[in-house]
Design a protein around this motif. Structure first.
Motif, PDB file in Angstrom:
ATOM      1  N   PRO A   1       0.829  -1.198   0.000  1.00 32.97           N
ATOM      2  CA  PRO A   1       0.000   0.000   0.000  1.00 32.97           C
ATOM      3  C   PRO A   1       0.873   1.260   0.000  1.00 32.97           C
ATOM      4  O   PRO A   1       1.849   1.354   0.749  1.00 32.97           O
ATOM      5  N   GLY A   2       0.550   2.192  -0.881  1.00 29.25           N
ATOM      6  CA  GLY A   2       1.348   3.398  -1.012  1.00 29.25           C
ATOM      7  C   GLY A   2       2.480   3.266  -2.002  1.00 29.25           C
ATOM      8  O   GLY A   2       3.179   4.241  -2.278  1.00 29.25           O
ATOM      9  N   GLY A   3       2.688   2.055  -2.540  1.00 29.84           N
ATOM     10  CA  GLY A   3       3.690   1.853  -3.578  1.00 29.84           C
ATOM     11  C   GLY A   3       3.193   2.346  -4.923  1.00 29.84           C
ATOM     12  O   GLY A   3       2.172   3.029  -5.019  1.00 29.84           O
ATOM     13  N   ARG A   4       3.887   1.973  -5.977  1.00 31.88           N
ATOM     14  CA  ARG A   4       3.631   2.622  -7.267  1.00 31.88           C
ATOM     15  C   ARG A   4       3.805   1.656  -8.436  1.00 31.88           C
ATOM     16  O   ARG A   4       4.639   0.747  -8.384  1.00 31.88           O
ATOM     17  N   LEU A   5       3.020   1.874  -9.482  1.00 36.95           N
ATOM     18  CA  LEU A   5       3.244   1.251 -10.779  1.00 36.95           C
ATOM     19  C   LEU A   5       3.876   2.288 -11.702  1.00 36.95           C
ATOM     20  O   LEU A   5       3.419   3.438 -11.748  1.00 36.95           O
ATOM     21  N   VAL A   6       4.905   1.888 -12.426  1.00 38.34           N
ATOM     22  CA  VAL A   6       5.586   2.754 -13.380  1.00 38.34           C
ATOM     23  C   VAL A   6       5.551   2.053 -14.738  1.00 38.34           C
ATOM     24  O   VAL A   6       6.227   1.042 -14.938  1.00 38.34           O
ATOM     25  N   LEU A   7       4.754   2.590 -15.658  1.00 37.03           N
ATOM     26  CA  LEU A   7       4.555   1.959 -16.960  1.00 37.03           C
ATOM     27  C   LEU A   7       5.128   2.832 -18.069  1.00 37.03           C
ATOM     28  O   LEU A   7       4.848   4.033 -18.125  1.00 37.03           O
ATOM     29  N   ILE A   8       5.920   2.245 -18.926  1.00 41.43           N
ATOM     30  CA  ILE A   8       6.415   2.917 -20.126  1.00 41.43           C
ATOM     31  C   ILE A   8       5.604   2.370 -21.286  1.00 41.43           C
ATOM     32  O   ILE A   8       5.708   1.185 -21.629  1.00 41.43           O
TER      33      ILE A   8
END
Length: 226
Positions: free
Chosen positions: A148-155
């Motif tokens: 929780p509070g983490g992130r997805l980083v999509l290119i």
């Protein structure tokens, strides 16, 4: 069932065969591999900005030959790469053996990950979501394995070429996000899937790709709810 009556597993088998066949030549394309110090530094700058202070625990989904995984490791992150293509993973592991980086690579399904809940701070993925028969399930899975509070980083990007990619003729109608999506449309999709604070930045700098981009490319991030 998917759009033309094939199961998701049938579609995934075709996708795997396609990328297994591309593994030998994948890095030769300047838009996929790293071909100069300038290109490498440009990618390190982008990834460093969006992944934050190291070390982060990162799962690089659809890691292919490990291009992004190794850059993330160079930034100081703790990286695991997952891909459905065994041939791609062979090349990724060979790269690690020839480097001074430490990255673990595993075969896995982006829509059905073996990783535990809340095991990572971030999930990264480059040009993956268009290859998935059930992208909604994938986004749910990626959120599951991120704390929780983490992130997805999509290119990602949007190409919409007139011709179907060779090898995808029989399955492209079964891929909901085939051809990628415009910025605003993918942002709306991620928000619908429950991600918060979705933001993005165009990746139009030619140095990143080794040439002038021939379609819209961007990085998009979203936070996993706390």
């Amino acid at each position: 069932m998917t759009g033309r009556g094939q199961t998701g597993e049938d579609v995934k088998e075709v996708v795997q065969q396609y990328w297994d066949g591309r593994a030998d030549s994948f890095d030769d394309d300047s838009q996929h591999g790293i071909h100069s110090d300038e290109q490498r530094e440009a990618w390190l700058s982008v990834l460093g900005l969006w992944t934050g202070e190291p070390p982060q625990r990162i799962l690089d989904v659809g890691c292919g030959t490990g291009v992004i995984s190794l850059l993330l490791a160079e930034l100081g992150h703790d990286v695991t790469g997952v891909d459905f293509s065994s041939e791609m993973l062979e090349r990724a592991r060979a790269k690690v053996e020839q480097s001074d980086r430490s990255v673990e690579f595993q075969r896995g399904d982006a829509e059905n990950l073996a990783q535990s809940d809340d095991a990572y701070d971030l999930v990264t993925a480059r040009h993956l979501i268009w290859t998935l028969p059930t992208p909604e399930r994938a986004i749910d899975e990626w959120q599951r394995v991120v704390r929780p509070g983490g992130r997805l980083v999509l290119i990602e990007g949007h190409w919409d070429f007139a011709e179907v990619f060779e090898g995808y003729e029989e399955i492209h109608d079964d891929l909901p996000l085939y051809d990628g999506r415009p910025l605003e449309e993918l942002a709306a999709f991620l928000s619908t899937q429950g991600l918060e604070n979705v933001e993005y930045e165009p990746l139009a700098e030619s140095t990143l790709w080794g040439q002038e981009p021939n379609y819209e490319k961007y990085v998009m991030v979203g936070d996993v709810p706390e």
